[in-house]
Design a protein around this motif. Structure first.
Motif, PDB file in Angstrom:
ATOM      1  N   LYS A 186       7.211   2.082   0.073  1.00 45.12           N
ATOM      2  CA  LYS A 186       8.098   1.113   0.715  1.00 45.12           C
ATOM      3  C   LYS A 186       7.915   1.154   2.249  1.00 45.12           C
ATOM      4  CE  LYS A 186      12.782  -0.488   0.253  1.00 45.12           C
ATOM      5  NZ  LYS A 186      13.821  -0.043   1.163  1.00 45.12           N
ATOM      6  N   VAL A 187       7.866   2.367   2.786  1.00 44.19           N
ATOM      7  CA  VAL A 187       7.692   2.516   4.240  1.00 44.19           C
ATOM      8  C   VAL A 187       6.366   1.898   4.675  1.00 44.19           C
ATOM      9  CG1 VAL A 187       7.303   4.234   6.060  1.00 44.19           C
ATOM     10  CG2 VAL A 187       9.155   4.559   4.398  1.00 44.19           C
ATOM     11  N   LYS A 188       5.317   2.148   3.869  1.00 47.70           N
ATOM     12  CA  LYS A 188       3.981   1.620   4.222  1.00 47.70           C
ATOM     13  C   LYS A 188       3.993   0.094   4.283  1.00 47.70           C
ATOM     14  CE  LYS A 188      -0.112   0.737   1.810  1.00 47.70           C
ATOM     15  NZ  LYS A 188      -0.928   0.887   0.654  1.00 47.70           N
ATOM     16  N   PHE A 189       4.580  -0.562   3.280  1.00 48.57           N
ATOM     17  CA  PHE A 189       4.576  -2.035   3.279  1.00 48.57           C
ATOM     18  C   PHE A 189       5.547  -2.602   4.313  1.00 48.57           C
ATOM     19  CE2 PHE A 189       2.422  -1.389  -0.802  1.00 48.57           C
ATOM     20  CZ  PHE A 189       1.358  -2.250  -0.627  1.00 48.57           C
ATOM     21  N   GLU A 190       6.644  -1.878   4.568  1.00 46.22           N
ATOM     22  CA  GLU A 190       7.559  -2.334   5.636  1.00 46.22           C
ATOM     23  C   GLU A 190       6.831  -2.337   6.973  1.00 46.22           C
ATOM     24  OE1 GLU A 190      11.943  -1.127   3.850  1.00 46.22           O
ATOM     25  OE2 GLU A 190      10.875   0.304   5.119  1.00 46.22           O
ATOM     26  N   ARG A 191       6.029  -1.272   7.183  1.00 48.59           N
ATOM     27  CA  ARG A 191       5.274  -1.184   8.442  1.00 48.59           C
ATOM     28  C   ARG A 191       4.240  -2.317   8.504  1.00 48.59           C
ATOM     29  NH1 ARG A 191       2.560   3.695   8.135  1.00 48.59           N
ATOM     30  NH2 ARG A 191       4.554   4.752   8.343  1.00 48.59           N
ATOM     31  N   GLN A 192       3.549  -2.531   7.378  1.00 47.64           N
ATOM     32  CA  GLN A 192       2.526  -3.600   7.336  1.00 47.64           C
ATOM     33  C   GLN A 192       3.155  -4.955   7.686  1.00 47.64           C
ATOM     34  OE1 GLN A 192      -0.180  -3.417   4.030  1.00 47.64           O
ATOM     35  NE2 GLN A 192      -0.461  -5.626   3.956  1.00 47.64           N
ATOM     36  N   LEU A 193       4.351  -5.206   7.129  1.00 47.97           N
ATOM     37  CA  LEU A 193       5.027  -6.475   7.399  1.00 47.97           C
ATOM     38  C   LEU A 193       5.450  -6.571   8.857  1.00 47.97           C
ATOM     39  CD1 LEU A 193       7.542  -7.452   4.573  1.00 47.97           C
ATOM     40  CD2 LEU A 193       5.886  -8.937   5.709  1.00 47.97           C
ATOM     41  N   SER A 194       6.002  -5.472   9.370  1.00 46.39           N
ATOM     42  CA  SER A 194       6.512  -5.557  10.742  1.00 46.39           C
ATOM     43  C   SER A 194       5.340  -5.691  11.725  1.00 46.39           C
ATOM     44  CB  SER A 194       7.463  -4.405  11.060  1.00 46.39           C
ATOM     45  OG  SER A 194       6.761  -3.351  11.614  1.00 46.39           O
ATOM     46  N   GLU A 195       4.191  -5.030  11.419  1.00 49.88           N
ATOM     47  CA  GLU A 195       3.023  -5.170  12.299  1.00 49.88           C
ATOM     48  C   GLU A 195       2.385  -6.557  12.195  1.00 49.88           C
ATOM     49  OE1 GLU A 195       1.797  -0.448  12.372  1.00 49.88           O
ATOM     50  OE2 GLU A 195       0.480  -1.858  11.354  1.00 49.88           O
TER      51      GLU A 195
END
Ligand code: SAM
Length: 269
Positions: A186-195
Motif C-alpha cells: 500500500k505504501v509503495k503504490f501510495e508513493r507511486q501515485l503521489s510522485e
C-alpha cells in the motif's frame, strides 16, 4: 513442519518475471500473455472491476491509450464504447496477434516502447490506462504527461502477489510474504501515485479469489514464462508432493488462493 520444496527461483535458468526477456519468452511459448493454468474465479474478477472503473470515464468522444496491451483482448473491450482506443506494446508478437483479432476501425495496435518517445501528438488522449504494464507517470518521465489532456484520467491495475494459504502449503516453491507485506504494498503504490503528481488520486488494494483446478496448476502458476527445461525439472521435483497436498486441501471448485491487486486512479493536471 511441512516439506521444503525445490525453489525454481534459485535455479540459474530462472527468468526474472516482468523483464523484456520474460515477456519475449512468453510470446514465443504462448503467442501472448496467456495464463497456462486452469482455474475459476469468484465474481467479480479483478479485470472486470478495472474495466467497470475505466468505463465510468469514457463516452463516444473519448480517446484512450492502453499501455502494455499484450494481445489486446482487454483493449478491445472498449472498441465500441469510445471514439478511439490505441493499444501499444513493445513485443511485436503480441501486437501481431492483437492485429489479427482486431474488430473495427476504432481500435489500433502499435509496436511502441513505452520507455521511449511516444508517436502521439501533445494532449491527445482523454484516458491513459495500463493493466499490469508500464506506468507512464513516474517522477521525471514526461511522455505520459505530454500525451494526456489536462484533466484526463490515468488508471493502473497491478497484481501484487498471491497467497490465501498457498505460501504455507508449498514452502520453498512459494515463499511466505514478508511480515506487513500488504501494508508495504500500500505504501509503495501510495508513493507511486503521489510522485505521479495526479489530482484526485485514489488507491484501492483488493482481493480476487481464484480456485486452481489441478495440482499441476500450482506449478504452472509458479513457472509462468519459464523455459521448458526448468518446468520439466520443477514437475519432476515437486509434482508428487504437490498432488498429495492439493488433494488434502482442495475444495470441490479447486484449491482456493487469493490474488491481491492495486487499482490506482488520478486526474492529469
Ligand atoms: C503483465 S503484461 C500485461 C498485458 C496486458 N495488459 C494484460 O493485462 O493481459 C505487461 C505487458 O507490458 C508490456 N511491456 C513491458 N514493457 C514495455 C515497454 N517498455 N513498452 C511497451 N510495452 C511494454 C509487455 O510486453 C506485456 O505485454
Amino acid at each position: 513442519m511441512s516439506k521444503l520444496f525445490f525453489d525454481p527461483m534459485k535455479h540459474p535458468e530462472w527468468i526474472q518475471p516482468q523483464t523484456v526477456e520474460w515477456y519475449a519468452n512468453l510470446a514465443i511459448e504462448t503467442g501472448g500473455y496467456k495464463h497456462p493454468w486452469k482455474s475459476e474465479f469468484d465474481e467479480p474478477r479483478a479485470e472486470i472491476i478495472f474495466a467497470d472503473k475505466i468505463a465510468t470515464y469514457i463516452n463516444e468522444d473519448t480517446r484512450m491509450l492502453d499501455v502494455g496491451c499484450g494481445r489486446g483482448d482487454f483493449t478491445s473491450l472498449f472498441a465500441h464504447k469510445a471514439k478511439e482506443v490505441v493499444g501499444i506494446d513493445v513485443i511485436e508478437g503480441y501486437i501481431a496477434s492483437a492485429n489479427n483479432k482486431k474488430t473495427g476501425e476504432s481500435v489500433k495496435f502499435l509496436v511502441v516502447d513505452a520507455d521511449k518517445q511516444l508517436p502521439f501528438p501533445d494532449s491527445f488522449f482523454d484516458v491513459v490506462y495500463t493493466k499490469k504494464g508500464p506506468w507512464l507517470f513516474h517522477e521525471g518521465s514526461q511522455e505520459g504527461r505530454r500525451v494526456i489532456k489536462s484533466g484526463g484520467i490515468v488508471l493502473g491495475l497491478y497484481h501484487c502477489g498471491t497467497d490465501g494459504g498457498l505460501r504455507n502449503l508449498f514452502p520453498g516453491l512459494y515463499n511466505p510474504f514478508p511480515e506487513n507485506y500488504l501494508d508495504e504494498v500500500k505504501v509503495k503504490f501510495e508513493r507511486q501515485l503521489s510522485e505521479s503528481g495526479l489530482e484526485e488520486a485514489e488507491l484501492v488494494i483488493f482481493e480476487e479469489v481464484e480456485y486452481l483446478s489441478r495440482p499441476e496448476d500450482v506449478l504452472h502458476k509458479k513457472c509462468f514464462g519459464q523455459s521448458e527445461a526448468l518446468k520439466k525439472m520443477v514437475w519432476r521435483e515437486c509434482l508428487n508432493d504437490v498432488e498429495e497436498i492439493f488433494r488434502q486441501n482442495a475444495t470441490p471448485r479447486g484449491l482456493k488462493v487469493v490474488n491481491y491487486h492495486a487499482l490506482m486512479v488520478g486526474r492529469a493536471k
